[in-house]
Design an enzyme around this catalytic site. Structure first.
Site, short mmCIF file in Angstrom:
data_model
loop_
_atom_site.label_atom_id
_atom_site.label_comp_id
_atom_site.label_asym_id
_atom_site.label_seq_id
_atom_site.Cartn_x
_atom_site.Cartn_y
_atom_site.Cartn_z
N ASP A 94 0.81 -1.33 0.14
CA ASP A 94 0.19 -0.17 -0.29
C ASP A 94 1.03 1.19 -0.05
O ASP A 94 2.26 1.57 0.28
CB ASP A 94 -0.93 0.25 1.04
CG ASP A 94 -1.44 -1.05 1.51
OD1 ASP A 94 -2.62 -1.65 0.09
OD2 ASP A 94 -2.47 -0.87 2.23
N HIS B 206 -6.10 3.13 -3.87
CA HIS B 206 -6.41 2.53 -3.07
C HIS B 206 -6.85 3.93 -2.03
O HIS B 206 -6.99 4.41 -1.46
CB HIS B 206 -5.16 2.43 -2.45
CG HIS B 206 -5.23 2.35 -0.97
ND1 HIS B 206 -5.72 0.99 -0.02
CD2 HIS B 206 -4.55 2.68 0.36
CE1 HIS B 206 -5.93 1.72 0.86
NE2 HIS B 206 -4.76 1.24 1.46
N HIS C 241 -8.11 8.03 0.75
CA HIS C 241 -7.76 6.81 2.23
C HIS C 241 -9.19 7.38 3.25
O HIS C 241 -8.63 7.37 4.70
CB HIS C 241 -6.76 7.84 3.08
CG HIS C 241 -6.28 6.40 3.33
ND1 HIS C 241 -5.85 5.78 4.67
CD2 HIS C 241 -4.81 5.38 2.90
CE1 HIS C 241 -5.57 4.94 5.18
NE2 HIS C 241 -4.81 4.06 4.33
N TYR D 172 -8.10 0.89 5.11
CA TYR D 172 -8.66 0.49 6.44
C TYR D 172 -8.92 -1.20 6.20
O TYR D 172 -9.09 -1.50 6.95
CB TYR D 172 -9.01 0.93 7.17
CG TYR D 172 -8.62 3.42 7.33
CD1 TYR D 172 -7.44 3.07 7.56
CD2 TYR D 172 -9.20 3.85 7.06
CE1 TYR D 172 -7.41 4.32 7.83
CE2 TYR D 172 -8.69 5.06 6.56
CZ TYR D 172 -7.79 5.29 7.67
OH TYR D 172 -7.47 6.85 7.67
N HIS E 249 3.77 -2.25 3.34
CA HIS E 249 3.67 -1.07 2.77
C HIS E 249 5.22 -0.23 2.14
O HIS E 249 5.81 -0.53 2.86
CB HIS E 249 3.16 0.34 3.92
CG HIS E 249 1.76 -0.08 4.43
ND1 HIS E 249 1.35 -1.56 4.97
CD2 HIS E 249 0.28 0.33 4.37
CE1 HIS E 249 0.27 -1.29 5.72
NE2 HIS E 249 -0.23 -0.52 5.44
#
Length: 329
Positions: free
Chosen positions: A135, A186, A190, A227, A282
């Protein structure tokens, strides 16, 4: 009677020599400057995407550097990067999109956490496979280091990028693309997607999709909700936008900054690790780049081959079980 004296003639001659030398110097300097420039580099006047200045030798889309997808078979060609769903099915698939399958368990709709590979036709089913995914929502300091490690082992992965990250690091987006990795979505901001309206969900998804397309020409089709937050409405929306919703069943916990050894142990000994697992990492976490090589070798020592999410998932004719396992029909 002479018009000029001998002294005056000498002065005039010296001035002429100086002028000639100056002119020759100017001509020589201009010639050197012209010969050192790349006449094919017109990015400053054509608004092409920025090209990476990294010394790894990766190519831009035009293939003008030392390496390109046409000369390196490990980098997917443009034809290999087309969306895996049949666009002619638009309107008939999940959520009104083009992806044909069943993501429902009763009244619930589920994303993909891991994959049943027993009937895969694009992979050798006698082997074991997992996907590593990154991510990208903050920072890019370690992105090139991560890419270099992946290149060392000839491994392709998936990067899920927020719109803010794409805006801040378009050169890295292009670099990831040029090195043959999946470009995943993504969301733009966010946010917790389950709390948004359908219209807001679509905007969050398509904003990033359009930016990736503008920079690389690539049509993205993998979406990871921030998340890991979702509801049935979001899953419908994601499929309706012709994206596969991707979660994970192995969390490296790199985002907790517990250290390099913790990341390695967490991934390679995870109780959920199995054939078809999707691993969450990440690119901006503190110890991820330092741990990555040992994670790769640790997985390989257990017999796993690492492939991008796009190769792992079943792209059509599938259903889900209650754990988020995607099963081919």
């Amino acid at each position: 009677m002479s018009l000029f004296s001998n002294k005056q003639m000498r002065i005039i001659f010296i001035y002429c020599v100086i002028i000639i030398l100056v002119i020759c110097g100017i001509i020589t300097a201009r010639h050197k400057q012209s010969s050192s420039e790349n006449p094919a580099d017109t990015s400053s006047i054509t608004n092409e995407p920025p090209k990476s200045s990294d010394s790894s030798g990766t190519s831009d889309k035009s293939g003008s550097s030392n390496d390109s997808s046409s000369s390196n078979p490990s980098i997917p060609s443009d034809s290999d990067r087309l969306p895996p769903y049949n666009s002619s099915n638009q309107g008939n698939g999940i959520g009104g999109g083009a992806i044909m399958g069943n993501c429902s368990i009763g009244s619930r709709k589920l994303p993909i956490y891991c994959v049943d590979l027993s009937k895969k036709t694009n992979l050798d089913t006698s082997k074991k496979y997992v996907s590593i995914s990154f991510d990208a929502a903050w920072g890019d300091e370690d992105t090139i280091k991560i890419l270099d490690i992946l290149d060392k082992y000839n491994i392709k992965t998936t990067f899920f990028m927020t719109g803010g990250w794409v805006d801040s690091y378009p050169d890295k987006v292009l670099e990831i693309y040029n090195r043959g990795h999946d470009l995943g979505n993504h969301s733009q901001n966010h946010k917790e997607m389950s709390k948004l309206s359908v219209g807001e969900q679509k905007d969050e998804i398509m904003s990033v999709a359009n930016k990736i397309k503008e920079i690389t020409g690539y049509t993205s089709f993998l979406f990871r909700p921030p998340y890991g937050d979702y509801n049935s409405t979001l899953i419908d929306t994601v499929y309706g936008c012709n994206f596969y919703p991707i979660e994970w069943d192995v969390d490296s916990l790199d985002w907790k900054d517990y250290g390099t050894d913790n990341i390695i142990k967490t991934v390679t000994t995870h109780k959920a690790l199995k054939n078809g697992s999707i691993i969450l990492m990440h690119n901006g976490a503190k110890y991820t780049a330092e741990a990555l090589e040992s994670v790769i070798t640790g997985l390989q020592s257990q017999g796993y081959e690492i492939v991008p999410v796009s190769q792992l998932i079943n792209t059509e004719n599938f259903h889900m079980d209650g754990t988020g396992l995607q099963i081919p029909d």
